[in-house]
Motif scaffolding. Structure first.
Motif, PDB file in Angstrom:
ATOM      1  N   GLU A  36      -4.951   3.313  16.075  1.00 49.33           N
ATOM      2  CA  GLU A  36      -5.419   2.027  15.556  1.00 49.33           C
ATOM      3  C   GLU A  36      -6.768   1.665  16.153  1.00 49.33           C
ATOM      4  OE1 GLU A  36      -4.354   0.354  13.075  1.00 49.33           O
ATOM      5  OE2 GLU A  36      -2.636   1.667  12.772  1.00 49.33           O
ATOM      6  N   ALA A  37      -6.978   1.987  17.425  1.00 52.83           N
ATOM      7  CA  ALA A  37      -8.276   1.721  18.049  1.00 52.83           C
ATOM      8  C   ALA A  37      -9.389   2.513  17.355  1.00 52.83           C
ATOM      9  CB  ALA A  37      -8.225   2.067  19.536  1.00 52.83           C
ATOM     10  N   ALA A  38      -9.026   3.667  16.808  1.00 51.96           N
ATOM     11  CA  ALA A  38      -9.995   4.487  16.075  1.00 51.96           C
ATOM     12  C   ALA A  38     -10.103   4.073  14.606  1.00 51.96           C
ATOM     13  CB  ALA A  38      -9.601   5.959  16.172  1.00 51.96           C
ATOM     14  N   GLY A  39      -9.337   3.043  14.209  1.00 56.26           N
ATOM     15  CA  GLY A  39      -9.460   2.496  12.855  1.00 56.26           C
ATOM     16  C   GLY A  39      -8.558   3.122  11.823  1.00 56.26           C
ATOM     17  N   VAL A  84      -7.598   3.823   6.070  1.00 58.42           N
ATOM     18  CA  VAL A  84      -6.756   4.123   4.910  1.00 58.42           C
ATOM     19  C   VAL A  84      -6.960   3.071   3.823  1.00 58.42           C
ATOM     20  CG1 VAL A  84      -4.381   4.293   4.079  1.00 58.42           C
ATOM     21  CG2 VAL A  84      -5.022   5.401   6.227  1.00 58.42           C
ATOM     22  N   ILE A  85      -6.907   1.798   4.205  1.00 55.35           N
ATOM     23  CA  ILE A  85      -7.062   0.713   3.237  1.00 55.35           C
ATOM     24  C   ILE A  85      -8.447   0.750   2.598  1.00 55.35           C
ATOM     25  CG2 ILE A  85      -7.148  -1.800   2.952  1.00 55.35           C
ATOM     26  CD1 ILE A  85      -4.992  -1.946   5.180  1.00 55.35           C
ATOM     27  N   GLU A  86      -9.471   0.978   3.414  1.00 60.58           N
ATOM     28  CA  GLU A  86     -10.833   1.044   2.876  1.00 60.58           C
ATOM     29  C   GLU A  86     -11.006   2.228   1.929  1.00 60.58           C
ATOM     30  OE1 GLU A  86     -13.364  -1.155   3.057  1.00 60.58           O
ATOM     31  OE2 GLU A  86     -11.812  -2.418   3.954  1.00 60.58           O
ATOM     32  N   GLY A  87     -10.345   3.343   2.238  1.00 61.45           N
ATOM     33  CA  GLY A  87     -10.390   4.491   1.335  1.00 61.45           C
ATOM     34  C   GLY A  87      -9.755   4.181  -0.004  1.00 61.45           C
ATOM     35  N   LEU A  88      -8.615   3.502   0.012  1.00 60.03           N
ATOM     36  CA  LEU A  88      -7.950   3.114  -1.231  1.00 60.03           C
ATOM     37  C   LEU A  88      -8.815   2.159  -2.039  1.00 60.03           C
ATOM     38  CD1 LEU A  88      -4.333   2.628   0.169  1.00 60.03           C
ATOM     39  CD2 LEU A  88      -5.087   4.442  -1.377  1.00 60.03           C
ATOM     40  N   ARG A  89      -9.423   1.195  -1.358  1.00 60.27           N
ATOM     41  CA  ARG A  89     -10.307   0.261  -2.061  1.00 60.27           C
ATOM     42  C   ARG A  89     -11.478   0.995  -2.691  1.00 60.27           C
ATOM     43  NH1 ARG A  89     -10.573  -4.428   2.605  1.00 60.27           N
ATOM     44  NH2 ARG A  89      -8.690  -5.584   1.984  1.00 60.27           N
TER      45      ARG A  89
END
Length: 265
Positions: free
Chosen positions: A247-250, A255-260
Motif C-alpha cells: 500500500e505504501a508503494a501505491g 489498480v483503481i487508476e489503471g481501471l479508470r
C-alpha cells in the motif's frame, strides 16, 4: 443455434475455440470467416468439424447469430459487405468490438427496409478460449427468450452477465482489460518469487495456485475479500507487513487508476 464469427484474430479465434470445446453449440454449427487462411487452417487443424471460409457472406448465410470480431475501423466495411446476406427476420448480430455502441451498430445495419435485427454488445476476455471468460452482454430489440439463449451460451464459456449498455465500458476495463492486469500481477509476483530464491517455473506454479485458492475461497464461502485478508493478517505478522509495504508503494491506488484509465476513450 448456428453461429458465424467474422474474424479469426485474438478474440474471434478465442470465441471459436471456446464454443468448440463446449457442448452448447455443436462444432459443426460454428462458422468462422477471415480474409487470410492461415488462422482458419489453425482452427481447422485443432477442430476438424469447424467450418472455415474466407467469404464472410458464406459464413453469415449458414448462421443464426453473426458475431463481429474485427478491428474497430473495419466494422462499417464488413457490415456493408454482409448486409445483403442478412435475413433481418432471422439473424441476430453481436459485436465484440470495443468502443462500438448499439446505436452506431444499428445505424450501420440499417438497410432502409425499416427492419433491424436483434443486436448485442458481447464483451468477453481472452479466457473464453478455455471456457473461463467473464462476459458482459448488452442488447437492443431482443426478446427475453433470445437474451436467455445468448446468456446460456456464454455462461458455458465462463460467467456471463446482462448489463445496461452504460456499464459496458466499465465491464471492459474490469474484465476484458482486467485479465491483463491480473496477469501483470502474476508476472510481478513471479519476479518476486525468483528474487526470493525460486526458479521461474516454480514461482509461476506457486503464484497460479495461490490465485486459484484466493478465487475458490471467495467463490465457495461468498466472503468479502477483506474478511479473508483479516483471517491471514495476524497482529505483528508477516502478511500485514507485506500488505502495508504494498500500500505504501501505491498498490490499491494504482489498480483503481489503471481501471479508470482503461475506460477513457
Amino acid at each position: 443455434m448456428k453461429i458465424a464469427i467474422i474474424g479469426a484474430g485474438n478474440m474471434g479465434g478465442a470465441l471459436a475455440r471456446g464454443l468448440a470445446r463446449g457442448s452448447r453449440v455443436a462444432t459443426s454449427e460454428i462458422y468462422v470467416s477471415n480474409p487470410s487462411s492461415a488462422k482458419l487452417e489453425a482452427l481447422k487443424n485443432e477442430f476438424p468439424a469447424i467450418n472455415v471460409t474466407v467469404d464472410n457472406c458464406e459464413a453469415v448465410c449458414a448462421a443464426d447469430l453473426v458475431v463481429l470480431a474485427v478491428k474497430p475501423w473495419k466494422v462499417e466495411q464488413v457490415l456493408e459487405e454482409i448486409k445483403p446476406c442478412l435475413d433481418y427476420k432471422r439473424h441476430s448480430v453481436a459485436s465484440m468490438v470495443g468502443g462500438l455502441g448499439l446505436s452506431q451498430l444499428s445505424e450501420w445495419l440499417d438497410n432502409g427496409s425499416g427492419l433491424l435485427p436483434a443486436t448485442y454488445l458481447v464483451i468477453p476476455n481472452t479466457a473464453i478460449a478455455t471456457m473461463s471468460s467473464m462476459t458482459f452482454i448488452a442488447s437492443a430489440r431482443s426478446t427475453d427468450a433470445q437474451e436467455a439463449e445468448l446468456l446460456d451460451i456464454f455462461n458455458e464459456l465462463g460467467t456471463a452477465m446482462i448489463v445496461e449498455e452504460g456499464l459496458i465500458a466499465a465491464g471492459t476495463s474490469l474484465a476484458s482489460c482486467g485479465i491483463a492486469y491480473a496477469l501483470r500481477y502474476i508476472r510481478a509476483a513471479m519476479e518476486g518469487g525468483v528474487e526470493l530464491g525460486f526458479r521461474p517455473d516454480d514461482a509461476k506454479r506457486i503464484v497460479m495456485q495461490t490465485m486459484r485458492g484466493a478465487v475458490d475461497v471467495l467463490s465457495v464461502g461468498g466472503a468479502h475479500p477483506e474478511a479473508e485478508i483479516d483471517r491471514v493478517t495476524t497482529p505483528g505478522g508477516l502478511t500485514i507487513k507485506g500488505l502495508n509495504a504494498m500500500e505504501a508503494a501505491g498498490f490499491t491506488n494504482s489498480v483503481i487508476e489503471g481501471l479508470r484509465a482503461s475506460t477513457k476513450r
